[in-house]
Scaffold this motif. Sequence first.
Motif, mmCIF file in Angstrom:
data_model
loop_
_atom_site.group_PDB
_atom_site.id
_atom_site.type_symbol
_atom_site.label_atom_id
_atom_site.label_comp_id
_atom_site.label_asym_id
_atom_site.label_seq_id
_atom_site.Cartn_x
_atom_site.Cartn_y
_atom_site.Cartn_z
ATOM 1 N N GLY A 177 15.959 -42.265 -26.251
ATOM 2 C CA GLY A 177 14.620 -42.601 -25.770
ATOM 3 C C GLY A 177 14.045 -43.810 -26.478
ATOM 4 N N PHE A 178 14.201 -43.855 -27.804
ATOM 5 C CA PHE A 178 13.691 -44.972 -28.588
ATOM 6 C C PHE A 178 14.353 -46.279 -28.165
ATOM 7 N N ARG A 179 15.667 -46.264 -28.027
ATOM 8 C CA ARG A 179 16.405 -47.478 -27.656
ATOM 9 C C ARG A 179 16.128 -47.885 -26.214
ATOM 10 N N SER A 180 15.959 -46.896 -25.316
ATOM 11 C CA SER A 180 15.678 -47.214 -23.915
ATOM 12 C C SER A 180 14.335 -47.920 -23.776
ATOM 13 N N LEU A 181 13.313 -47.408 -24.483
ATOM 14 C CA LEU A 181 12.011 -48.070 -24.440
ATOM 15 C C LEU A 181 12.098 -49.476 -25.035
ATOM 16 N N THR A 320 27.480 -42.351 -27.749
ATOM 17 C CA THR A 320 28.856 -42.384 -28.264
ATOM 18 C C THR A 320 28.933 -42.879 -29.703
ATOM 19 N N GLY A 321 27.794 -43.265 -30.280
ATOM 20 C CA GLY A 321 27.781 -43.700 -31.672
ATOM 21 C C GLY A 321 28.072 -45.158 -31.894
ATOM 22 N N GLU A 322 28.239 -45.953 -30.824
ATOM 23 C CA GLU A 322 28.513 -47.381 -30.994
ATOM 24 C C GLU A 322 27.280 -48.140 -31.469
ATOM 25 N N ASP A 323 26.097 -47.688 -31.052
ATOM 26 C CA ASP A 323 24.845 -48.339 -31.444
ATOM 27 C C ASP A 323 24.178 -47.475 -32.506
ATOM 28 N N GLU A 324 24.491 -47.734 -33.761
ATOM 29 C CA GLU A 324 23.940 -46.935 -34.843
ATOM 30 C C GLU A 324 22.505 -47.350 -35.120
ATOM 31 N N PRO A 325 21.630 -46.396 -35.454
ATOM 32 C CA PRO A 325 20.241 -46.750 -35.771
ATOM 33 C C PRO A 325 20.157 -47.539 -37.063
ATOM 34 N N ASP A 326 19.120 -48.379 -37.162
ATOM 35 C CA ASP A 326 18.896 -49.141 -38.386
ATOM 36 C C ASP A 326 18.501 -48.241 -39.544
ATOM 37 N N ALA A 327 17.828 -47.144 -39.214
ATOM 38 C CA ALA A 327 17.424 -46.179 -40.231
ATOM 39 C C ALA A 327 18.116 -44.865 -39.974
ATOM 40 N N ASP A 328 18.079 -43.968 -40.962
ATOM 41 C CA ASP A 328 18.669 -42.643 -40.787
ATOM 42 C C ASP A 328 17.933 -41.907 -39.681
ATOM 43 N N PRO A 329 18.626 -41.153 -38.831
ATOM 44 C CA PRO A 329 17.957 -40.456 -37.730
ATOM 45 C C PRO A 329 16.810 -39.590 -38.195
ATOM 46 N N GLU A 330 16.871 -39.064 -39.448
ATOM 47 C CA GLU A 330 15.784 -38.226 -39.929
ATOM 48 C C GLU A 330 14.491 -39.021 -40.034
ATOM 49 N N LEU A 332 13.523 -41.528 -38.026
ATOM 50 C CA LEU A 332 12.979 -41.985 -36.762
ATOM 51 C C LEU A 332 11.807 -41.109 -36.363
ATOM 52 N N PRO A 333 10.740 -41.694 -35.820
ATOM 53 C CA PRO A 333 9.597 -40.884 -35.417
ATOM 54 C C PRO A 333 9.952 -39.972 -34.270
ATOM 55 N N ALA A 334 9.737 -38.685 -34.469
ATOM 56 C CA ALA A 334 10.018 -37.713 -33.404
ATOM 57 C C ALA A 334 8.868 -37.685 -32.425
ATOM 58 N N PRO A 335 9.117 -37.432 -31.163
ATOM 59 C CA PRO A 335 8.048 -37.334 -30.182
ATOM 60 C C PRO A 335 7.097 -36.210 -30.530
ATOM 61 N N ALA A 336 5.864 -36.369 -30.134
ATOM 62 C CA ALA A 336 4.876 -35.333 -30.385
ATOM 63 C C ALA A 336 5.259 -34.044 -29.696
ATOM 64 N N ASP A 337 4.885 -32.928 -30.306
ATOM 65 C CA ASP A 337 5.107 -31.583 -29.787
ATOM 66 C C ASP A 337 6.574 -31.168 -29.795
ATOM 67 N N SER A 338 7.498 -31.983 -30.342
ATOM 68 C CA SER A 338 8.899 -31.584 -30.374
ATOM 69 C C SER A 338 9.204 -30.909 -31.682
#
Length: 352
Positions: A177-181, A320-330, A332-338
Amino acid sequence: LLTVLVVSIYGLIQIRLVVIPLLLALILAAAISPLVNMLRRKGWPSAAATAFSFFLLLAVLGGVVTAIVFAVRSQLDELVASASEGFDQIYDFIRTGPLPIDESQIEDARQALIDFATSATVGSTALSGITAAGEFLAGAVLLLVILFFFLKDGDRIWAFLLRPFRGERLHKAQRVGFRSLEVLGGYVRGTAIIALVDSVFIGIALLILGVPLALPLAVIVFVGSFVPLVGATAAGALAALVALVANGPFVALMVILAVVVVNQLEGNFLQPVVMGRSLSIHPLVILLALTAGTILAGIVGAILSVPVAAVAWAAIKVWTGEDEPDADPEELPAPADSAPAASSEEPAAPTE
Protein backbone atom coordinates in the motif's frame (compact mmCIF):
# COMPACT_ATOMS: atom_id res chain seq x y z
CA LEU A 1 -4.78 -18.25 -12.94
CA LEU A 2 -5.34 -17.25 -16.55
CA THR A 3 -9.03 -18.20 -16.28
CA VAL A 4 -9.44 -16.19 -13.08
CA LEU A 5 -7.72 -13.20 -14.71
CA VAL A 6 -9.91 -13.32 -17.83
CA VAL A 7 -13.12 -13.73 -15.83
CA SER A 8 -12.11 -10.92 -13.47
CA ILE A 9 -11.36 -8.52 -16.34
CA TYR A 10 -14.64 -9.43 -18.04
CA GLY A 11 -16.54 -8.80 -14.81
CA LEU A 12 -14.81 -5.44 -14.26
CA ILE A 13 -15.67 -4.37 -17.81
CA GLN A 14 -19.36 -5.06 -17.12
CA ILE A 15 -19.30 -2.63 -14.18
CA ARG A 16 -16.89 -0.12 -15.72
CA LEU A 17 -19.22 2.72 -14.73
CA VAL A 18 -18.09 1.99 -11.15
CA VAL A 19 -14.57 0.71 -11.78
CA ILE A 20 -13.32 3.65 -13.88
CA PRO A 21 -14.43 6.38 -11.40
CA LEU A 22 -12.96 4.26 -8.59
CA LEU A 23 -9.55 4.02 -10.28
CA LEU A 24 -9.55 7.70 -11.27
CA ALA A 25 -10.47 8.71 -7.72
CA LEU A 26 -7.70 6.52 -6.32
CA ILE A 27 -5.12 8.10 -8.64
CA LEU A 28 -6.28 11.65 -7.82
CA ALA A 29 -6.34 10.87 -4.10
CA ALA A 30 -2.78 9.56 -4.25
CA ALA A 31 -1.70 12.73 -6.05
CA ILE A 32 -3.23 15.27 -3.64
CA SER A 33 -3.05 13.28 -0.39
CA PRO A 34 0.31 14.94 0.52
CA LEU A 35 -1.53 18.27 0.67
CA VAL A 36 -4.20 16.77 2.95
CA ASN A 37 -1.56 15.22 5.22
CA MET A 38 0.41 18.47 5.37
CA LEU A 39 -2.67 20.41 6.44
CA ARG A 40 -3.45 17.79 9.09
CA ARG A 41 0.11 18.06 10.47
CA LYS A 42 -0.37 21.81 10.71
CA GLY A 43 -3.34 21.27 13.01
CA TRP A 44 -6.23 21.40 10.59
CA PRO A 45 -9.16 19.12 11.43
CA SER A 46 -9.39 16.11 9.13
CA ALA A 47 -12.71 17.21 7.60
CA ALA A 48 -11.43 20.77 6.99
CA ALA A 49 -8.19 19.57 5.36
CA THR A 50 -10.13 17.18 3.13
CA ALA A 51 -12.72 19.78 2.16
CA PHE A 52 -10.08 22.42 1.38
CA SER A 53 -8.05 20.06 -0.85
CA PHE A 54 -11.19 18.73 -2.52
CA PHE A 55 -12.63 22.15 -3.38
CA LEU A 56 -9.20 23.44 -4.45
CA LEU A 57 -9.05 20.64 -7.00
CA LEU A 58 -12.58 21.45 -8.19
CA ALA A 59 -11.67 25.14 -8.49
CA VAL A 60 -8.62 24.35 -10.61
CA LEU A 61 -10.58 22.04 -12.92
CA GLY A 62 -13.45 24.53 -13.16
CA GLY A 63 -11.05 27.36 -13.98
CA VAL A 64 -9.45 25.35 -16.78
CA VAL A 65 -12.84 24.44 -18.30
CA THR A 66 -14.03 28.06 -18.04
CA ALA A 67 -10.87 29.35 -19.73
CA ILE A 68 -11.33 26.87 -22.58
CA VAL A 69 -14.98 27.84 -23.09
CA PHE A 70 -14.26 31.59 -23.19
CA ALA A 71 -11.27 31.09 -25.49
CA VAL A 72 -13.33 29.03 -27.93
CA ARG A 73 -16.21 31.54 -27.88
CA SER A 74 -13.89 34.51 -28.49
CA GLN A 75 -12.15 32.91 -31.49
CA LEU A 76 -14.90 30.73 -32.94
CA ASP A 77 -15.92 33.14 -35.73
CA GLU A 78 -12.29 33.59 -36.80
CA LEU A 79 -11.70 29.84 -36.80
CA VAL A 80 -14.87 29.14 -38.83
CA ALA A 81 -13.88 31.73 -41.43
CA SER A 82 -10.32 30.41 -41.61
CA ALA A 83 -11.57 26.84 -41.81
CA SER A 84 -13.92 27.70 -44.65
CA GLU A 85 -11.10 29.39 -46.57
CA GLY A 86 -8.74 26.50 -45.83
CA PHE A 87 -11.23 23.89 -47.03
CA ASP A 88 -11.76 25.89 -50.21
CA GLN A 89 -8.00 25.89 -50.81
CA ILE A 90 -7.81 22.14 -50.20
CA TYR A 91 -10.75 21.60 -52.55
CA ASP A 92 -9.09 23.66 -55.28
CA PHE A 93 -5.82 21.78 -54.79
CA ILE A 94 -7.57 18.40 -55.08
CA ARG A 95 -9.55 19.52 -58.14
CA THR A 96 -6.70 21.21 -60.04
CA GLY A 97 -3.60 19.60 -58.51
CA PRO A 98 -1.45 16.71 -59.69
CA LEU A 99 -3.64 14.04 -58.06
CA PRO A 100 -5.69 11.99 -60.58
CA ILE A 101 -9.08 13.06 -59.15
CA ASP A 102 -11.82 14.50 -61.34
CA GLU A 103 -14.93 16.50 -60.52
CA SER A 104 -17.26 13.48 -60.62
CA GLN A 105 -15.25 11.62 -57.96
CA ILE A 106 -15.36 14.65 -55.66
CA GLU A 107 -19.12 14.94 -56.19
CA ASP A 108 -19.60 11.22 -55.47
CA ALA A 109 -17.65 11.55 -52.21
CA ARG A 110 -19.71 14.62 -51.25
CA GLN A 111 -22.97 12.78 -51.98
CA ALA A 112 -21.79 9.79 -49.94
CA LEU A 113 -21.16 12.07 -46.96
CA ILE A 114 -24.60 13.63 -47.32
CA ASP A 115 -26.25 10.20 -47.51
CA PHE A 116 -24.37 9.06 -44.42
CA ALA A 117 -25.33 12.22 -42.50
CA THR A 118 -29.03 11.68 -43.27
CA SER A 119 -29.05 7.91 -42.69
CA ALA A 120 -30.40 5.97 -39.71
CA THR A 121 -26.85 5.13 -38.66
CA VAL A 122 -26.20 8.74 -37.67
CA GLY A 123 -29.43 8.78 -35.65
CA SER A 124 -28.47 5.67 -33.71
CA THR A 125 -24.96 7.09 -33.22
CA ALA A 126 -26.45 10.29 -31.83
CA LEU A 127 -28.61 8.25 -29.44
CA SER A 128 -25.55 6.33 -28.33
CA GLY A 129 -23.78 9.65 -27.80
CA ILE A 130 -26.59 10.86 -25.51
CA THR A 131 -26.36 7.62 -23.52
CA ALA A 132 -22.59 8.00 -23.26
CA ALA A 133 -23.01 11.60 -22.07
CA GLY A 134 -25.38 10.41 -19.34
CA GLU A 135 -22.93 7.73 -18.26
CA PHE A 136 -20.14 10.33 -18.23
CA LEU A 137 -22.11 12.65 -15.94
CA ALA A 138 -23.01 9.78 -13.61
CA GLY A 139 -19.38 8.63 -13.55
CA ALA A 140 -18.18 12.18 -12.83
CA VAL A 141 -20.51 12.52 -9.84
CA LEU A 142 -19.49 9.09 -8.55
CA LEU A 143 -15.81 10.04 -9.02
CA LEU A 144 -16.20 13.16 -6.87
CA VAL A 145 -17.99 11.27 -4.10
CA ILE A 146 -15.41 8.45 -4.03
CA LEU A 147 -12.53 10.94 -4.13
CA PHE A 148 -13.91 12.82 -1.12
CA PHE A 149 -14.20 9.66 0.96
CA PHE A 150 -10.76 8.43 -0.14
CA LEU A 151 -9.24 11.70 1.08
CA LYS A 152 -11.25 11.71 4.30
CA ASP A 153 -11.24 8.04 5.33
CA GLY A 154 -8.51 6.48 3.19
CA ASP A 155 -6.53 5.17 6.18
CA ARG A 156 -9.59 3.46 7.68
CA ILE A 157 -10.59 1.97 4.31
CA TRP A 158 -7.08 0.56 3.88
CA ALA A 159 -7.07 -0.79 7.45
CA PHE A 160 -10.35 -2.59 6.74
CA LEU A 161 -8.87 -4.18 3.61
CA LEU A 162 -5.83 -5.36 5.60
CA ARG A 163 -7.84 -7.18 8.29
CA PRO A 164 -7.41 -10.67 6.73
CA PHE A 165 -3.59 -10.38 6.84
CA ARG A 166 -1.41 -11.42 9.79
CA GLY A 167 2.27 -11.46 10.63
CA GLU A 168 4.71 -11.14 7.77
CA ARG A 169 1.91 -10.96 5.22
CA LEU A 170 0.52 -7.90 7.01
CA HIS A 171 3.93 -6.21 6.80
CA LYS A 172 4.13 -6.96 3.08
CA ALA A 173 0.57 -5.73 2.48
CA GLN A 174 1.35 -2.51 4.35
CA ARG A 175 4.47 -2.07 2.24
CA VAL A 176 2.47 -2.74 -0.95
CA GLY A 177 0.00 0.00 0.00
CA PHE A 178 2.77 2.43 0.91
CA ARG A 179 4.69 1.78 -2.32
CA SER A 180 1.53 1.88 -4.47
CA LEU A 181 0.58 5.31 -3.15
CA GLU A 182 4.16 6.46 -3.68
CA VAL A 183 4.15 5.24 -7.30
CA LEU A 184 0.68 6.60 -8.08
CA GLY A 185 1.32 10.00 -6.51
CA GLY A 186 4.75 10.32 -8.11
CA TYR A 187 3.40 9.26 -11.49
CA VAL A 188 0.49 11.72 -11.49
CA ARG A 189 2.50 14.66 -10.14
CA GLY A 190 5.43 13.94 -12.47
CA THR A 191 3.17 13.53 -15.49
CA ALA A 192 1.34 16.75 -14.58
CA ILE A 193 4.66 18.66 -14.45
CA ILE A 194 5.75 17.23 -17.81
CA ALA A 195 2.32 17.92 -19.33
CA LEU A 196 2.41 21.50 -18.02
CA VAL A 197 5.83 22.09 -19.59
CA ASP A 198 4.68 20.60 -22.91
CA SER A 199 1.47 22.63 -22.99
CA VAL A 200 3.17 25.91 -22.00
CA PHE A 201 5.92 25.74 -24.62
CA ILE A 202 3.68 24.42 -27.39
CA GLY A 203 1.05 27.03 -26.45
CA ILE A 204 3.67 29.80 -26.67
CA ALA A 205 4.71 28.52 -30.09
CA LEU A 206 1.06 28.54 -31.24
CA LEU A 207 0.60 32.11 -29.98
CA ILE A 208 3.77 33.31 -31.71
CA LEU A 209 2.71 31.65 -34.98
CA GLY A 210 -0.79 33.15 -34.72
CA VAL A 211 -2.68 29.84 -34.67
CA PRO A 212 -6.34 30.24 -33.61
CA LEU A 213 -7.53 28.56 -30.39
CA ALA A 214 -4.00 28.44 -28.98
CA LEU A 215 -5.23 28.16 -25.36
CA PRO A 216 -7.68 25.26 -25.96
CA LEU A 217 -5.05 23.46 -28.03
CA ALA A 218 -2.50 23.92 -25.24
CA VAL A 219 -4.99 22.42 -22.78
CA ILE A 220 -5.54 19.49 -25.15
CA VAL A 221 -1.76 18.98 -25.22
CA PHE A 222 -1.77 19.00 -21.40
CA VAL A 223 -4.51 16.36 -21.21
CA GLY A 224 -2.99 14.31 -24.02
CA SER A 225 0.36 14.17 -22.23
CA PHE A 226 -1.22 11.87 -19.64
CA VAL A 227 -1.23 9.16 -22.34
CA PRO A 228 2.45 8.15 -22.54
CA LEU A 229 4.33 7.80 -25.82
CA VAL A 230 1.49 8.89 -28.11
CA GLY A 231 -0.70 11.41 -26.27
CA ALA A 232 1.36 14.58 -26.65
CA THR A 233 2.23 13.69 -30.25
CA ALA A 234 -1.43 13.17 -31.17
CA ALA A 235 -2.38 16.48 -29.51
CA GLY A 236 0.43 18.21 -31.40
CA ALA A 237 -0.84 16.69 -34.65
CA LEU A 238 -4.27 18.19 -33.91
CA ALA A 239 -2.65 21.60 -33.38
CA ALA A 240 -0.81 21.21 -36.70
CA LEU A 241 -4.09 20.31 -38.43
CA VAL A 242 -5.76 23.47 -37.08
CA ALA A 243 -2.76 25.50 -38.23
CA LEU A 244 -2.96 23.89 -41.68
CA VAL A 245 -6.62 24.79 -42.06
CA ALA A 246 -6.38 28.26 -40.56
CA ASN A 247 -2.87 29.48 -41.43
CA GLY A 248 -1.56 27.35 -44.29
CA PRO A 249 1.10 24.66 -44.77
CA PHE A 250 4.14 26.73 -43.70
CA VAL A 251 2.72 27.54 -40.26
CA ALA A 252 1.57 23.92 -39.88
CA LEU A 253 5.12 22.79 -40.62
CA MET A 254 6.45 25.19 -37.96
CA VAL A 255 3.95 23.79 -35.45
CA ILE A 256 5.09 20.23 -36.19
CA LEU A 257 8.71 21.32 -35.73
CA ALA A 258 7.89 22.95 -32.38
CA VAL A 259 6.05 19.83 -31.18
CA VAL A 260 8.97 17.58 -32.17
CA VAL A 261 11.53 19.81 -30.40
CA VAL A 262 9.46 20.05 -27.19
CA ASN A 263 8.81 16.30 -27.13
CA GLN A 264 12.50 15.52 -27.63
CA LEU A 265 13.58 17.87 -24.85
CA GLU A 266 10.91 16.48 -22.52
CA GLY A 267 11.69 12.84 -23.28
CA ASN A 268 15.47 13.10 -23.03
CA PHE A 269 15.95 15.60 -20.20
CA LEU A 270 12.81 16.37 -18.20
CA GLN A 271 11.10 12.99 -17.91
CA PRO A 272 14.07 11.03 -16.44
CA VAL A 273 14.53 13.70 -13.75
CA VAL A 274 10.87 14.25 -12.84
CA MET A 275 9.56 10.70 -13.01
CA GLY A 276 12.46 8.96 -11.28
CA ARG A 277 11.32 5.58 -9.96
CA SER A 278 7.63 6.30 -10.50
CA LEU A 279 7.60 4.68 -13.94
CA SER A 280 10.47 2.19 -13.84
CA ILE A 281 8.97 -0.19 -16.40
CA HIS A 282 10.14 -0.97 -19.92
CA PRO A 283 8.69 1.07 -22.82
CA LEU A 284 7.47 -2.17 -24.43
CA VAL A 285 5.38 -2.90 -21.32
CA ILE A 286 4.00 0.65 -21.51
CA LEU A 287 3.07 0.15 -25.15
CA LEU A 288 1.34 -3.17 -24.45
CA ALA A 289 -0.50 -1.70 -21.45
CA LEU A 290 -1.63 1.26 -23.58
CA THR A 291 -2.94 -1.05 -26.29
CA ALA A 292 -4.78 -3.31 -23.84
CA GLY A 293 -6.24 -0.36 -21.92
CA THR A 294 -7.44 1.31 -25.12
CA ILE A 295 -9.11 -1.91 -26.31
CA LEU A 296 -10.83 -2.48 -22.96
CA ALA A 297 -11.91 1.06 -22.04
CA GLY A 298 -11.06 3.50 -24.84
CA ILE A 299 -9.30 6.79 -24.05
CA VAL A 300 -9.89 6.45 -20.31
CA GLY A 301 -8.35 2.98 -20.43
CA ALA A 302 -5.29 4.41 -22.20
CA ILE A 303 -4.89 6.98 -19.41
CA LEU A 304 -5.38 4.44 -16.61
CA SER A 305 -3.43 1.53 -18.07
CA VAL A 306 0.10 2.80 -17.45
CA PRO A 307 -0.28 3.83 -13.77
CA VAL A 308 -2.16 0.58 -13.08
CA ALA A 309 0.65 -1.41 -14.72
CA ALA A 310 3.26 0.55 -12.74
CA VAL A 311 1.44 -0.09 -9.45
CA ALA A 312 0.99 -3.78 -10.28
CA TRP A 313 4.70 -4.15 -11.02
CA ALA A 314 5.64 -2.26 -7.83
CA ALA A 315 3.31 -4.50 -5.77
CA ILE A 316 4.82 -7.66 -7.30
CA LYS A 317 8.34 -6.46 -6.52
CA VAL A 318 7.42 -5.68 -2.90
CA TRP A 319 5.62 -9.00 -2.38
CA THR A 320 8.51 -11.04 -3.83
CA GLY A 321 11.09 -9.10 -1.81
CA GLU A 322 12.84 -7.45 -4.78
CA ASP A 323 11.89 -3.96 -3.57
CA GLU A 324 13.16 -3.84 -0.01
CA PRO A 325 11.95 -0.98 2.23
CA ASP A 326 14.39 1.76 3.15
CA ALA A 327 13.49 1.23 6.80
CA ASP A 328 12.69 -1.88 8.80
CA PRO A 329 9.05 -2.94 8.26
CA GLU A 330 8.44 -2.44 11.99
CA GLU A 331 9.18 1.27 11.53
CA LEU A 332 6.75 1.82 8.67
CA PRO A 333 3.60 3.66 9.74
CA ALA A 334 0.75 1.20 10.07
CA PRO A 335 -2.69 2.24 8.84
CA ALA A 336 -5.09 3.49 11.45
CA ASP A 337 -7.31 0.94 13.18
CA SER A 338 -5.07 -1.97 12.07
CA ALA A 339 -3.82 -4.45 14.64
CA PRO A 340 -0.01 -4.38 15.06
CA ALA A 341 1.76 -7.57 14.09
CA ALA A 342 5.17 -8.90 15.05
CA SER A 343 7.24 -11.05 12.75
CA SER A 344 7.93 -13.77 15.36
CA GLU A 345 4.66 -14.16 17.21
CA GLU A 346 1.01 -14.26 16.33
CA PRO A 347 -0.95 -11.01 16.95
CA ALA A 348 -3.87 -10.90 19.30
CA ALA A 349 -7.31 -11.63 17.91
CA PRO A 350 -9.05 -8.47 16.71
CA THR A 351 -11.81 -7.11 18.93
CA GLU A 352 -15.02 -5.63 17.69
